[in-house]
Structure formats: C-alpha cells, structure tokens
Scaffold this motif. Sequence first.
Motif, PDB file in Angstrom:
ATOM      1  N   GLY A  32       0.802  -1.218   0.000  1.00 11.17           N
ATOM      2  CA  GLY A  32       0.000   0.000   0.000  1.00 11.17           C
ATOM      3  C   GLY A  32       0.832   1.263   0.000  1.00 11.17           C
ATOM      4  O   GLY A  32       0.301   2.371  -0.019  1.00 11.17           O
ATOM      5  N   THR A  54       2.045   0.455  -4.950  1.00 11.78           N
ATOM      6  CA  THR A  54       0.891  -0.400  -4.619  1.00 11.78           C
ATOM      7  C   THR A  54      -0.208   0.368  -3.876  1.00 11.78           C
ATOM      8  O   THR A  54      -1.195  -0.221  -3.443  1.00 11.78           O
ATOM      9  CB  THR A  54       1.320  -1.610  -3.768  1.00 11.78           C
ATOM     10  OG1 THR A  54       1.971  -1.144  -2.574  1.00 11.78           O
ATOM     11  CG2 THR A  54       2.264  -2.508  -4.546  1.00 11.78           C
ATOM     12  N   ARG A  55      -0.052   1.667  -3.748  1.00  8.57           N
ATOM     13  CA  ARG A  55      -1.029   2.472  -3.007  1.00  8.57           C
ATOM     14  C   ARG A  55      -2.434   2.298  -3.559  1.00  8.57           C
ATOM     15  O   ARG A  55      -3.414   2.141  -2.813  1.00  8.57           O
ATOM     16  CB  ARG A  55      -0.630   3.943  -3.052  1.00  8.57           C
ATOM     17  CG  ARG A  55      -1.460   4.865  -2.175  1.00  8.57           C
ATOM     18  CD  ARG A  55      -1.042   6.316  -2.335  1.00  8.57           C
ATOM     19  NE  ARG A  55       0.399   6.474  -2.139  1.00  8.57           N
ATOM     20  CZ  ARG A  55       1.239   6.878  -3.101  1.00  8.57           C
ATOM     21  NH1 ARG A  55       0.806   7.117  -4.321  1.00  8.57           N
ATOM     22  NH2 ARG A  55       2.515   7.011  -2.830  1.00  8.57           N
ATOM     23  N   ASN A  56      -2.547   2.334  -4.868  1.00  7.93           N
ATOM     24  CA  ASN A  56      -3.872   2.258  -5.495  1.00  7.93           C
ATOM     25  C   ASN A  56      -4.449   0.846  -5.519  1.00  7.93           C
ATOM     26  O   ASN A  56      -5.596   0.657  -5.933  1.00  7.93           O
ATOM     27  CB  ASN A  56      -3.814   2.821  -6.912  1.00  7.93           C
ATOM     28  CG  ASN A  56      -3.534   4.309  -6.929  1.00  7.93           C
ATOM     29  OD1 ASN A  56      -3.913   5.030  -5.996  1.00  7.93           O
ATOM     30  ND2 ASN A  56      -2.868   4.783  -7.971  1.00  7.93           N
ATOM     31  N   LYS A  57      -3.671  -0.129  -5.086  1.00  2.67           N
ATOM     32  CA  LYS A  57      -4.163  -1.509  -5.068  1.00  2.67           C
ATOM     33  C   LYS A  57      -4.791  -1.889  -3.720  1.00  2.67           C
ATOM     34  O   LYS A  57      -5.326  -2.979  -3.572  1.00  2.67           O
ATOM     35  CB  LYS A  57      -3.016  -2.476  -5.404  1.00  2.67           C
ATOM     36  CG  LYS A  57      -2.500  -2.328  -6.835  1.00  2.67           C
ATOM     37  CD  LYS A  57      -1.420  -3.333  -7.144  1.00  2.67           C
ATOM     38  CE  LYS A  57      -0.921  -3.193  -8.582  1.00  2.67           C
ATOM     39  NZ  LYS A  57      -1.968  -3.567  -9.554  1.00  2.67           N
ATOM     40  N   LYS A  81      -7.357   1.638   2.732  1.00  2.00           N
ATOM     41  CA  LYS A  81      -6.948   3.018   2.447  1.00  2.00           C
ATOM     42  C   LYS A  81      -7.429   3.952   3.540  1.00  2.00           C
ATOM     43  O   LYS A  81      -6.705   4.844   3.994  1.00  2.00           O
ATOM     44  CB  LYS A  81      -7.513   3.458   1.096  1.00  2.00           C
ATOM     45  CG  LYS A  81      -6.848   2.844  -0.118  1.00  2.00           C
ATOM     46  CD  LYS A  81      -7.475   3.381  -1.396  1.00  2.00           C
ATOM     47  CE  LYS A  81      -6.824   2.755  -2.617  1.00  2.00           C
ATOM     48  NZ  LYS A  81      -7.455   3.223  -3.882  1.00  2.00           N
ATOM     49  N   ASP A 120       4.203  -6.956  -9.308  1.00  2.00           N
ATOM     50  CA  ASP A 120       3.146  -6.073  -9.825  1.00  2.00           C
ATOM     51  C   ASP A 120       2.010  -5.825  -8.839  1.00  2.00           C
ATOM     52  O   ASP A 120       0.975  -5.278  -9.199  1.00  2.00           O
ATOM     53  CB  ASP A 120       2.571  -6.656 -11.123  1.00  2.00           C
ATOM     54  CG  ASP A 120       1.935  -8.028 -10.924  1.00  2.00           C
ATOM     55  OD1 ASP A 120       1.959  -8.539  -9.778  1.00  2.00           O
ATOM     56  OD2 ASP A 120       1.413  -8.583 -11.911  1.00  2.00           O
ATOM     57  N   GLY A 121       2.186  -6.220  -7.584  1.00  2.00           N
ATOM     58  CA  GLY A 121       1.159  -5.966  -6.588  1.00  2.00           C
ATOM     59  C   GLY A 121       0.062  -7.004  -6.516  1.00  2.00           C
ATOM     60  O   GLY A 121      -0.890  -6.855  -5.747  1.00  2.00           O
ATOM     61  N   THR A 122       0.177  -8.077  -7.298  1.00  2.00           N
ATOM     62  CA  THR A 122      -0.815  -9.152  -7.223  1.00  2.00           C
ATOM     63  C   THR A 122      -0.654  -9.888  -5.894  1.00  2.00           C
ATOM     64  O   THR A 122       0.459 -10.214  -5.484  1.00  2.00           O
ATOM     65  CB  THR A 122      -0.615 -10.142  -8.379  1.00  2.00           C
ATOM     66  OG1 THR A 122      -0.743  -9.438  -9.618  1.00  2.00           O
ATOM     67  CG2 THR A 122      -1.652 -11.258  -8.317  1.00  2.00           C
ATOM     68  N   SER A 168       5.734  -7.436  -3.735  1.00  2.00           N
ATOM     69  CA  SER A 168       4.586  -7.557  -2.848  1.00  2.00           C
ATOM     70  C   SER A 168       4.554  -8.985  -2.305  1.00  2.00           C
ATOM     71  O   SER A 168       4.698  -9.940  -3.060  1.00  2.00           O
ATOM     72  CB  SER A 168       3.291  -7.252  -3.596  1.00  2.00           C
ATOM     73  OG  SER A 168       3.292  -5.940  -4.089  1.00  2.00           O
TER      74      SER A 168
END
Length: 216
Positions: free
Chosen positions: A118, A122-125, A131, A181-183, A213
């Motif tokens: 996050g 990765t903030r937007n994930k 959030k 990739d944040g997955t 991640s």
Amino acid sequence: MKIALFGATGGTGRAVIDLALKAGHQVTALARHADKLAPKVGLTVLQGDAMVSKDVVRTLADTDAVVVALGNSQNAFALLFGARRTTPRDICEAGTRNILAALGDGADRSVVVVSAFGVGATRNKLPFMFKLFYRLILREQIADKERQEALLRASNANYVVIQPVALTDKPASGKWTATPDGTLGGSEVSRHDLAAVILSELTVKTNTRQTISLSG
C-alpha cells in the motif's frame, strides 16, 4: 554471509535472526535496547540507534548484506490519543538515510528493506477500507515508509523493497505469493515466511532495485 540488521528487536527482525543463524549466517544487530536480544552463537548485538550515524557505521563494518526492518511498533491508536512516543516518527526515513550514507555511492552490498503493502506503487491496489485505515490511523507510519522508499529510489543502492500484507506471528508455512506487480494471494503472511524471503533475496540477488509484494 555476514548480515547487518536494523530493527532487530521487532517481530520481523527476530525472525530474520533466528532463520539466518539456523542457515549458518552471522548477524550484527543494532538495537536501542540490546538487552532485549538473548545471546546466541553467530549473533553480535550492538547497543545503539539507527538515528545516530556513527552507530550505523559500526553496524555495517565487515558485513556483506543489509536488512532494514525499521518501524514503529507502538500502538497506533494510543499514539493518536497522546501516548508518550518511544520511537521517532521518522525512524524509517532517517534510519535509512543514515544507512545509505554509510554504504556510500556504488555500494555493492545487497540491501533488503521491509516496507508495507500500500506504499508507493501499490497504493492504489489497497482495498477502500484499508486506504481509510491508513489515512485515519496509520497516516504517520505510512508517510514515513513513503519517504523511506523515495530515498531508496533516489539512491544507487542495490536494494529490494519487500511490501508484506498484514504480518502475523504464526509458524512458517513455507508457502507465499511474491510478485513485482502488486498481485496478492492471501490477506496475511507470517513473519517467519517473510524472513525466508528476505534471506532468499540476499542470497540470489535477482531482483535488484525492485519492489516485491508479499502475501500468503
């Protein structure tokens, strides 16, 4: 391998110590409260503070790799309601700045830094509720991690940032999801599995200047 460890008395730091020693590595750990770490073969504990440059320099002496597991373990709710602060609000940023300065330009030592999912790319994930939690409760801690990661990107250090999801003290599972990739897989991951990933990254050196991640 000789590992310099910052953030040694936290849950992640302790997991790294245990696993590194079992694997036959040596660890030099910097701690403000050195008495919190029991003596172990292969472990050298230095009394000091990552906020103090000279303490960082002596921790890095004669080491091959660096683990940065700095963070604020104080209860976030208590801090919001005025609890006495025992850890500087910029511990990750200032500590990492001192570490990078001590390593110097062109340092070839591997550096693994523990951040949080996050932060940064990765903030937007993050799911909406997370959030909101970050913004309302962990704003100070996440801002510190953001500045820490920015320092790394601006440096020429041979680093890997690991962004774990919620960390637990459960036994190691030996299974995790690590992606660039944040997955994500699960919503939590054991600190012992995180330690295994950290040591793997120090050893194989395959993901230089990348962010990973990590989830269950």
